[in-house]
Write an enzyme that holds these catalytic residues in place. Sequence first.
Site, mmCIF file in Angstrom:
data_model
loop_
_atom_site.group_PDB
_atom_site.id
_atom_site.type_symbol
_atom_site.label_atom_id
_atom_site.label_comp_id
_atom_site.label_asym_id
_atom_site.label_seq_id
_atom_site.Cartn_x
_atom_site.Cartn_y
_atom_site.Cartn_z
ATOM 1 N N ARG A 1 0.877 -1.191 0.229
ATOM 2 C CA ARG A 1 -0.026 0.205 -0.050
ATOM 3 C C ARG A 1 0.789 1.352 0.045
ATOM 4 O O ARG A 1 0.462 2.230 -0.449
ATOM 5 C CB ARG A 1 -0.850 0.081 1.446
ATOM 6 N N LYS B 1 2.167 -19.115 7.436
ATOM 7 C CA LYS B 1 1.505 -19.436 8.855
ATOM 8 C C LYS B 1 1.698 -18.338 9.739
ATOM 9 O O LYS B 1 2.566 -17.471 9.252
ATOM 10 C CB LYS B 1 2.495 -20.688 9.514
ATOM 11 N N ASP C 1 2.451 -19.606 17.459
ATOM 12 C CA ASP C 1 3.359 -18.901 16.616
ATOM 13 C C ASP C 1 4.468 -20.213 16.337
ATOM 14 O O ASP C 1 4.838 -20.135 15.188
ATOM 15 C CB ASP C 1 3.857 -17.764 17.226
ATOM 16 N N HIS D 1 5.868 -25.276 13.444
ATOM 17 C CA HIS D 1 7.231 -25.740 13.508
ATOM 18 C C HIS D 1 7.402 -26.935 14.574
ATOM 19 O O HIS D 1 7.962 -28.185 14.069
ATOM 20 C CB HIS D 1 8.258 -24.586 13.918
ATOM 21 N N LYS E 1 11.002 -17.212 23.807
ATOM 22 C CA LYS E 1 11.985 -16.135 23.200
ATOM 23 C C LYS E 1 12.702 -15.587 24.384
ATOM 24 O O LYS E 1 12.374 -15.909 25.578
ATOM 25 C CB LYS E 1 11.098 -14.936 22.860
#
Length: 487
Positions: free
Chosen positions: A47, A146, A233, A238, A338
């Site tokens: 955009r 994903k 996530d 995964h 994380k």
Amino acid sequence: MSIPHYTQLVIFGGTGDLSLRKLQPALYKLQREGLLDKVSAIYALGRSASSDAEYRQLVFDKMQEYLPKHFWDQQHWQNFAAKLHFVHLDVEDPGDYARLAEATKREVPHRNVFYLATSSTLYTPICRNLNSSGMVDANAAVVLEKPLGHDLKSCAAINSEVQRVFPEQNIFRIDHYLGKETVQNLLVLRFGNALFGPLWNSQHIDNIQITVAEDIGVGGRGDFYAKTGALRDMVQNHLLQLLCLVAMEPPANLQPNTIRDEKVKVLRALRPIGADNAKAKTVRGQYQAGAIHGKPVAGFLEETGFESSDNTETFVAIEAEVHNWRWEGTPFYLRTGKRLTRRFSEIVVEFKKHPFSLFEGDPNDLSNKLVIRLQPEENITLYKLNKKPGLSRQLKLEQVELNLDADLHDETQHHEAYERLLLDVFEGDQTLFMRRDEVEACWQWVDGIIDAWQDAQVKPKSYVSGTMGPSAALALPEKSNRSWHEQ
Ligand code: BG6
């Protein structure tokens, strides 16, 4: 209809992080290796108003940041840049698709590959608008990033809408972990070597651990991450894909659907985790301020600025069970997070100890382990016991690491996952992509955990950045006298 020789790639979300950080460098590297000849043009859509020249400059700048220097070559870059185009497009505006159709019209027939690198909430309007614009013919393919949906229901709704426009054999649901070299090597390790086959079951394997540890925080993706969390996530895709490749039965052949049939069977055999066992079988965590590699870092809430995200997990550990003939009794420990100590991903196959020790002072707590390291290094190591060299009358044992893979270290043969996967899309090979029933089976299992967390109000436990997650995660295997493999 015969398959056109040439392909053109159309990337939705062309100015986004994924496109600039992963897709464009991978495409450039394919060009450099002479593997992009059939792709005549790459259209990036977005955009932010931009021209071809501005977009090429943007990709050039990002490439300096993300591409290792030794891959850079001015001549290859110029050939690659000539293929890059930018088209302004609002995904919801049918008028923009008419312009896109015009811009991508070619004299010579082309196969269109549409890469949807946007939020999956936009997949339905994109596919509908593509269909109305007349750009989708029997050869056109679509690549879906994903996470596909937010739960089983939303995933199924998106899949149904996409399938109205593209047949399943032209839908490529990507999970970039399947493109990693060592992950593909897993099939060869298991089914190409007679050595491991007879041992690959619960009679001989005590437990399997799958760890995907990251040292980064959520960075600029706070908004996405706050609504998603580590289970959706990372685990839904995964980690479950890795689990499938480790646990599946040998396929009858290497056809994409034969392999995917075997993976689906594993997913269906996963013992559900729900209200009765979620607290015992799972650990949720969220990082607090701490230090990574000696540097102070902020906690998740300060980083995102969303006070309401205190219910988002940045860490998950799960004790999963594959409830079938081969695996009953062998736990699969999964963990990902994380801001952990360091970045590494590995699969550890820990074999059962021998029933009787012949050697006095045998460190019986040492078992044989096969460690398949996916990153940062890619290697396979077998931990075995050796005699300590020396003249001592008593045999002394020590654990040694046997490196099983000299070739994986060859830098020139190192390819990023996206190179492999993009090439497969251009060749129409779906082996490393997820079929609809596979993704939905993953969601079904994950939904059970999410619902149980919600019902029992299981909140994330905090952990200090730079550690390996909440202490409860360490305790998960310890409940049955096991422990996480630490190097
Ligand atoms: C992505 C996740 O799919 O994988 C990210 O959305 C994560 O949150 C990334 O950081 C990890 O990929 P890799 O290849 O760096 O391990």
